[in-house]
Design an enzyme around this catalytic site. Structure first.
Site, PDB file in Angstrom:
ATOM      1  CB  SER A  86      -0.905   0.005   1.240  1.00 40.94           C
ATOM      2  OG  SER A  86      -1.572   1.249   1.379  1.00 40.94           O
TER       3      SER A  86
ATOM      4  CE1 TYR B 188      -4.303  -2.371   5.123  1.00 39.20           C
ATOM      5  CE2 TYR B 188      -3.349  -0.268   4.493  1.00 39.20           C
ATOM      6  CZ  TYR B 188      -3.932  -1.470   4.146  1.00 39.20           C
ATOM      7  OH  TYR B 188      -4.128  -1.776   2.816  1.00 39.20           O
TER       8      TYR B 188
END
Length: 228
Positions: A123, A136
């Site tokens: 990401s 995350y």
């Protein structure tokens, strides 16, 4: 037909990857949820945060396959809440699914991937953050680092790369605003198919020269200068 294993295939990016790859490959899917689509030739239901379930699934895959051409570590979970409200259990679960499971799968299945590929879905949050996304972001930063470490450990045998998506709209009912589209240099937000196409491209690199790299696919957002 070559076989590619994809995690997190039930929805979103994983579903798009399975759909795209099913045109050329035999797809093995792994997910905690049962998929409603038919893009997987074989499917294993597994909670990737549960090490016992994961190890049992790996045994089943090894019993089924003598070789693999690709491993796509796509499964991931996300929370967004103030730092003070995050629990250690949430941290551990996110790290388990997003980072530990890809490591375990790569370690266990790399012997089946002779001249094959590992593709990790990371990401842009590995490089940039908003408040309240520590577990995350840490997991995705780890994923990028895991990618280049694996590329060295498996050099000459397995090509290992990662893809760092930006905003990928996985909600088919959501229509991006004019402002949200304009924020992207591409003039639109991302679609799951955008990531699936990069996965397909990397799998087509049969000579394995592309390895150890992270491909940012974010519509140009991370290249945009932002002033206060």
């Amino acid at each position: 037909m070559k076989t590619v294993l994809v995690t997190g295939v039930a929805h979103g990016i994983g579903k798009a990857i399975a759909a795209k790859l099913s045109e050329k490959y035999c797809v093995i899917g792994i997910d905690k949820e049962l998929p409603e689509h038919i893009f997987c030739d074989t499917f294993y239901q597994c909670d990737l945060s549960n090490m016992q379930e994961l190890q049992e699934t790996i045994i089943q895959v090894k019993n089924r396959c003598e070789s693999l051409y690709g491993l796509v570590n796509n499964a991931g979970i996300f929370i967004h809440k103030p730092l003070k409200n995050q629990s250690i259990l949430e941290w551990e679960k996110i790290i388990a699914v997003n980072l530990t499971a890809p490591y375990v799968l790569a370690q266990a299945l790399s012997p089946l991937l002779h001249h094959g590929h590992i593709i990790n879905i990371a990401s842009t949050r590995a490089y940039m953050s908003e408040a309240g996304t520590e577990p995350y972001s840490a997991s995705k930063g780890g994923m990028v680092a895991l990618t280049h470490a694996l590329s060295i450990s498996l050099s000459g045998s397995v090509s290992v790369n990662s893809i760092s998506p930006g905003w990928i709209n996985t909600d088919e009912s959501y229509v991006a605003t004019v402002e949200e589209k304009a924020w992207h240099a591409s003039g639109r937000v991302g679609k799951p198919h955008d990531i699936a196409k990069v996965v397909e491209f990397l799998l087509e690199d049969e000579n394995g020269f592309i390895t150890g790299s992270d491909f940012v696919v974010d519509g140009g957002v991370s290249k945009k200068m932002v002033y206060p």
